[in-house]
Design an enzyme around this catalytic site. Structure first.
Site, PDB file in Angstrom:
ATOM      1  N   LYS A 242      12.020  88.719  41.256  1.00  0.00           N
ATOM      2  CA  LYS A 242      11.630  87.888  42.408  1.00  0.00           C
ATOM      3  C   LYS A 242      11.383  88.806  43.598  1.00  0.00           C
ATOM      4  O   LYS A 242      12.262  89.563  44.008  1.00  0.00           O
ATOM      5  CB  LYS A 242      12.710  86.866  42.737  1.00  0.00           C
ATOM      6  CG  LYS A 242      12.410  86.062  43.992  1.00  0.00           C
ATOM      7  CD  LYS A 242      13.192  84.756  44.058  1.00  0.00           C
ATOM      8  CE  LYS A 242      12.438  83.621  43.427  1.00  0.00           C
ATOM      9  NZ  LYS A 242      13.046  82.304  43.681  1.00  0.00           N
TER      10      LYS A 242
ATOM     11  N   ASP B 169      20.425  75.370  47.642  1.00  0.00           N
ATOM     12  CA  ASP B 169      19.121  74.766  47.297  1.00  0.00           C
ATOM     13  C   ASP B 169      19.129  74.273  45.850  1.00  0.00           C
ATOM     14  O   ASP B 169      18.267  74.631  45.052  1.00  0.00           O
ATOM     15  CB  ASP B 169      17.999  75.784  47.507  1.00  0.00           C
ATOM     16  CG  ASP B 169      16.610  75.137  47.509  1.00  0.00           C
ATOM     17  OD1 ASP B 169      16.532  73.910  47.711  1.00  0.00           O
ATOM     18  OD2 ASP B 169      15.615  75.853  47.302  1.00  0.00           O
TER      19      ASP B 169
ATOM     20  N   ASN C 299      15.385  74.598  40.152  1.00  0.00           N
ATOM     21  CA  ASN C 299      16.287  75.755  40.066  1.00  0.00           C
ATOM     22  C   ASN C 299      17.247  75.646  38.886  1.00  0.00           C
ATOM     23  O   ASN C 299      18.245  76.369  38.836  1.00  0.00           O
ATOM     24  CB  ASN C 299      17.080  75.918  41.369  1.00  0.00           C
ATOM     25  CG  ASN C 299      16.310  76.705  42.410  1.00  0.00           C
ATOM     26  OD1 ASN C 299      15.418  77.479  42.077  1.00  0.00           O
ATOM     27  ND2 ASN C 299      16.629  76.493  43.678  1.00  0.00           N
TER      28      ASN C 299
ATOM     29  N   ASP D 269      18.560  81.257  41.079  1.00  0.00           N
ATOM     30  CA  ASP D 269      18.524  81.548  42.515  1.00  0.00           C
ATOM     31  C   ASP D 269      19.899  81.566  43.168  1.00  0.00           C
ATOM     32  O   ASP D 269      20.005  81.380  44.380  1.00  0.00           O
ATOM     33  CB  ASP D 269      17.617  80.561  43.261  1.00  0.00           C
ATOM     34  CG  ASP D 269      16.184  81.083  43.340  1.00  0.00           C
ATOM     35  OD1 ASP D 269      15.924  82.157  42.785  1.00  0.00           O
ATOM     36  OD2 ASP D 269      15.336  80.410  43.946  1.00  0.00           O
TER      37      ASP D 269
END
Length: 531
Positions: A78, A174, A179, A192
């Site tokens: 990422k 989040d 995710n 994440d």
């Protein structure tokens, strides 16, 4: 935060130019160029990770499939977006929390391997590459999940969040279907977590939490950072459960602001009403998780895990009960008969069953005779005959229900999917015992239309954002360019790029590119054409 200066050939402290948004070297004054993360092509090596291809793109940046050369393994790399890479405070927090996440090892957490940066300002973290699809992809394709499947995923993700909280006091910040990654063997992993927030450092929350509006806790929406902790994750987790068990998020709207206002002020329709086949205990748990006040949510992830385990145990007993535990039909013979020996009680049992059968037949014949005789009596009630209409007292109610459902269907045909779903839910509230056979299929159809509509809007917004960013980047590049010293071939390429951007902006006015940027492109094109 140091950047690499090509002129000085060393890392220097950059100076931000507020007018252009660019960085310059504090020593020589030359502009410090940072390559866009979108320009990373196959074969490029970033600190020992060779880019293989693009996996996806989101608000945080771009995710690439890459090969870690020293260990000969593929990873998900990422790379932070250009905007976030320019935020020194974010980058600092990013590395701190990525290191904390790398210390976590859990079967349901995507493992973080490494985090770092290149000399020219590309910031990345490498994580476990999970072959599969996101939960969001599965919902978009298949609709709401079966209760058993949803509970299996929920138990695993809650366990991961409990582990991260107990181990490092980390909040994810989040949680959403996008995710959560589902692999081919039925596993579920939370992604994440390398961008999680530590409860020990309130500065992590001062710049805001990057929560997705559809799953954002009220305290995050209102900016009440002192109330953000693991219970904020619980709200997002509850919103995710609501989505996968009903086929849609708890709140929806035409824009993020509308959705976030609903998180603050509105109460979602209970899951028990949107999905009547659910175990009521699930609906009750989701209601608690979605409480506006964090104090009313479960006190810890362990409490959430215990509740989910209890619900899931019921599911396992229903769907996976071993055959040797299933009660066998009662034997008509006593155990001694299994040896082949006749007992003295066998004739008595036969007599009892014969008498019972005769009694049942006698009752049936009596009732049949009574109905036949009663139907022949003069003045018998019209409803006594199967061929005639039921009593008038029930007809207005039946007709009223049918008329109401017809009105609902007619209104749905003229309304948007969200309004249509609301109409069906209102009908169910008023007539819970008179739900038409086609109501469920119509509701599922509307949910799928709403999801498609929301995805189209999100895609359009992402495309508009990308176009505005591309134009802004090009304008910045043109502002620093010396056209007169450029080679003809480079000028022609630059001119074609400007023309392409102007054509896109012209064809898609909804991108709302600032007028000053459009004028800057036109002015640059005019200058180039005059050379």
């Amino acid at each position: 935060m140091l950047r690499f200066c090509n002129s000085c050939k060393k890392q220097v402290e950059p100076v931000s130019n507020t007018a252009s948004g660019k960085f310059t070297c504090a020593d020589c004054g030359e502009e410090i160029y940072t390559p866009s993360v979108d320009q990373l092509r196959k074969g490029i090596v970033i600190n020992g990770f060779m880019i293989d291809g693009k996996l996806g793109q989101g608000g945080m940046g771009v995710v690439y499939k890459a090969k870690q050369l020293n260990l000969e393994r593929y990873v998900a790399l990422k790379v932070l977006s250009d905007e976030l890479a320019r935020d020194a405070e974010f980058v600092e927090r990013f590395f701190r929390e990525a290191r904390a996440a790398a210390s976590l090892s859990h079967a349901n957490i995507v493992q973080v391997y490494d985090a770092g940066s290149t000399i020219d300002g590309i910031y990345y973290f490498a994580m476990e590459l999970v072959e599969g699809e996101t939960l969001d992809t599965r919902i978009s394709r298949d609709g709401l999940l079966q209760q058993k499947d949803a509970m299996e995923i929920a138990v695993k993700i809650a366990s991961a969040l409990d582990y991260a909280w107990e181990k490092q006091k980390l909040c994810h910040g989040d949680i959403k279907p996008d995710n959560i990654i589902l692999n081919s063997s039925g596993g579920a992993k939370l992604a994440d977590l390398g961008l999680a927030k530590s409860i020990y450092d309130k500065s992590d929350f001062k710049e805001g939490v990057m929560a997705t509006p559809l799953y954002a806790p009220p305290e995050v929406v209102s900016g009440d950072i002192h109330r953000i902790d693991c219970r904020s994750d619980m709200y997002s987790f509850g919103a995710t459960l609501y989505h996968i068990l009903s086929g849609m998020p708890p709140f929806s709207g035409d824009d993020p602001e509308t959705v976030m206002r609903k998180h603050l002020n509105d109460k979602p329709v209970p899951l028990s009403e949107t999905n009547r086949e659910l175990n009521p205990a699930i609906s009750n748990l989701v209601d608690r998780l979605l409480s506006k006040n964090p104090e009313n949510r479960p006190a810890s992830w362990k409490e959430v895990c215990k509740s989910l385990d209890k619900i899931h145990d019921v599911e396992r007993k229903v769907f996976h009960k071993p055959m040797h535990n299933v009660a066998k039909p009662a034997r008509l013979q006593p155990p001694e008969a299994a040896t082949g020996e006749q007992t003295a009680s066998e004739p008595l049992l036969k007599i009892i069953f014969t008498l019972l059968a005769a009694a049942v037949i006698l009752v049936v014949l009596t009732v049949a005779a009574y109905i036949y005789i009663d139907s022949k009596k003069e003045g018998a009630h019209p409803a006594a005959s199967r061929d005639e209409a039921p009593p008038m007292a029930t007809r207005p109610m039946t007709d009223n229900v049918q008329n109401e459902w017809a009105k609902v269907k007619a209104a749905i045909g003229k309304a948007d999917p969200e309004t249509g779903i609301g109409l069906i839910q209102e009908y169910v509230k008023h007539y819970p015992s008179n739900i038409p056979a086609d109501a469920d299929s119509l509701l599922q159809e509307l949910r799928q239309k709403l999801l498609s509509l929301q995805k189209s809007r999100e895609d359009a917004k992402n495309r508009a954002d990308a176009i505005r960013k591309d134009v802004a980047d090009l304008v910045g590049l043109l502002a620093a360019a010396d056209f007169k010293s450029m080679e003809k071939q480079k000028l022609e390429g630059l001119s074609r790029g400007i023309e392409r951007n102007l054509a896109v902006v012209s064809k898609e006015p909804e991108t709302a590119v600032p007028a000053e940027n459009v004028n800057a492109l036109k002015q640059a094109l005019h200058q180039i054409s005059g050379i």
